[in-house]
Design an enzyme around this catalytic site. Structure first.
Site, PDB file in Angstrom:
ATOM      1  CE  LYS A 287      -3.783  -1.891   2.747  1.00  0.00           C
ATOM      2  NZ  LYS A 287      -4.861  -1.741   1.697  1.00  0.00           N
ATOM      3  NE  ARG A 361     -11.080  -9.677  -1.954  1.00  0.00           N
ATOM      4  CZ  ARG A 361     -11.046  -8.879  -2.889  1.00  0.00           C
ATOM      5  NH1 ARG A 361     -11.604  -9.289  -4.227  1.00  0.00           N
ATOM      6  NH2 ARG A 361     -11.514  -7.471  -2.570  1.00  0.00           N
TER       7      ARG A 361
END
Length: 502
Positions: A287, A361
């Protein structure tokens, strides 16, 4: 902070004589005086009517007027709070009145308060709702992280709330249900406080092990069952997707199962699955540095299901509820999972990890397979899953996906009732096309279009054996900027959903 309820008859002499630091009274705009407002007007020989006539206080929404040493009143102060027009007194207007009163009280040294706003029920709501909502809103506004964790600052902050004791006035006919509502509101607030604490703690403190120990403490406090699986047990379960996320970190992962058994033994449980990424760098798909500190909040899904279990246990609901938390860090290293790696999930389905920053996920899909063993009535996963959900819904509504209309409707209704709102998003089969992979059963991302939807569609592939919903709380779990901090959402929504089930 102590809450109690008291039945007060404003028609009786001396109803305003009770000693406190402040008496809070609501007043509708352009309305004949009634209840506590009328009693105050009578006791003060028309003071309220004169204030209205002079235009000093008209009862408009968002307004208040603080009076000192009012003759005929036992309280040291009287706070008048505008409720707006009675015809427009919705649940949101009620919440605004509560917050208006709290802002005014914050400018005083009042510690004990007689609170009469609970005699005014919002449209289509009852006294129990007014009491529960007041308690949760007051506690929410009174939360101060550093007061709860003073060890994190060398000097104590001096901006804490002074409120210590609140007596909520209610009609005599509602006294019993109001008392129960106050206790439930306190339980929900305690669950929210725990959720906020876990979210706000820095990731060098709130590690996967810390979350596991928190679950153990909840189990000890409320006599619940808890199981914490370590890496070897996770490997034995063949949770390849979860393990792929853990590879880059030195912090050991944990898989937490916390059980509340308040219902009959044969009752199918509601299972709450919370994403527990205690810090998310993005892994190899790193990120940007700016704002990465807020990735300590990537475990707010886990925090919220633990907070909900705590609230449910304190309330003693006649439900069977299980919290399941896969928790780890997502870090880059020489042995971290790489973009393009293919892993096999616990379900046997293979996944091409196209982006290691779509890790939530991956840990959830194995947890969603694991919970099949409980033969659940409902499974709800909660996760700070996608920035795309923030783009779609901002910071007002939680994104909600559900396979069945009945479950979706129940969650939306619970959100409205608790003022912790959710908005249903689509799960159309056509979105699954975006998850196709040439090298595995599916990719873990589906491109930029409909990013929140395709994330939910990914999870849907692992939930075909039970009724399932997914809450994407990326936009609602915490606030940035000057008000930076965890919100405690969606604990109110989840607890209301469980309360509504009986």
């Amino acid at each position: 902070m102590e809450f109690s309820t008291k039945a007060l008859d404003w028609a009786k002499a001396g109803a305003l004589a009770a000693k406190s630091d402040c008496l809070v009274i609501g007043l509708f705009e352009s309305q004949t005086l009634a209840g506590a407002a009328k009693a105050l007007d009578v006791a003060t020989k028309g003071l309220v009517a004169r204030l209205v006539k002079l235009g000093d206080f008209e009862g408009k929404r968002g307004t208040s007027l603080l009076l000192h040493e009012v003759a005929g009143v036992g309280a040291a102060r009287v706070l008048l709070v505008g409720l707006g027009k009675e015809a427009d007194f919705t649940d949101r207007a009620y919440a605004e009145a509560v917050r208006t009163a709290l802002r005014a009280l914050a400018s005083t040294k009042a510690a004990s308060v007689t609170w009469t706003l609970t005699e005014h029920t919002a449209r289509d709501k009852d006294t129990a709702w007014a009491v529960l909502t007041a308690v949760t809103l007051i506690r929410e506004a009174s939360y101060r992280f550093i007061e709860r964790h003073p060890e994190l600052k060398s000097k104590r902050d001096k901006n804490g709330t002074g409120l210590r004791k609140l007596v909520l006035a209610v009609p005599a006919a509602d006294a019993k249900t109001a008392s129960v509502a106050a206790a439930r509101g306190t339980a929900i607030a305690n669950g929210m406080d725990l959720t906020r604490d876990l979210g706000n703690l820095p990731s060098n403190i709130c590690t996967p092990t810390y979350l596991a120990n928190t679950a153990r403490q909840i189990a000890k406090d409320f006599k619940l069952k808890v199981e914490v699986l370590g890496r070897k047990q996770i490997e034995a379960l063949k949770m390849g997707a979860f393990l792929a996320v853990t590879k880059g970190s030195v912090e050991p992962p944990a898989f937490i199962v916390l059980r509340y058994e308040g219902g009959p033994a044969k009752q199918a449980p509601v299972v709450l699955v919370g994403k527990g990424i205690t810090f998310d760098t993005g892994g190899i798909s790193l990120k940007p540095g700016e704002g990465m500190d807020e990735m300590k909040y990537d475990m707010c899904g886990a925090a919220s299901v633990l907070g909900t279990l705590r609230a449910v246990a304190e309330m003693g609901l006649k439900q069977n509820v299980i919290a399941v938390v896969p928790t780890c860090e997502n870090m880059p290293s020489g042995i971290a999972t790489k973009p393009g790696d293919v892993v096999t999930s616990m379900s046997g389905q293979t996944i091409e990890i196209l982006n290691t920053d779509a890790e939530g996920r991956l840990i959830l899909c194995d947890a969603l397979t694991y919970v099949e063993r409980f033969k659940p009535a409902v499974v709800i996963d909660v996760a700070t899953l996608t920035g795309a959900c923030i783009i779609a819904l901002g910071h007002i509504n939680t994104g909600m996906y559900a396979r069945s209309d009945a479950l979706a409707d129940a969650l939306v209704a619970a959100g409205k009732q608790s003022l912790d709102t959710a908005w249903r998003m689509p799960l159309d089969e056509e979105y699954q096309e975006q998850l196709k992979s040439n090298f595995a059963d599916m990719g873990n991302i589906g491109g930029r279009p409909a990013g929140s939807v395709t994330a939910a569609c990914f999870l849907a592939r692992f939930t075909e054996k039970y009724d399932w919903a997914h809450l994407d709380i990326a936009g609602t779990a915490w606030k940035s900027g000057a008000a930076k901090g965890a919100t405690g959402r969606p604990v109110p929504l989840l607890t209301r959903f469980l309360m509504d089930r009986g």
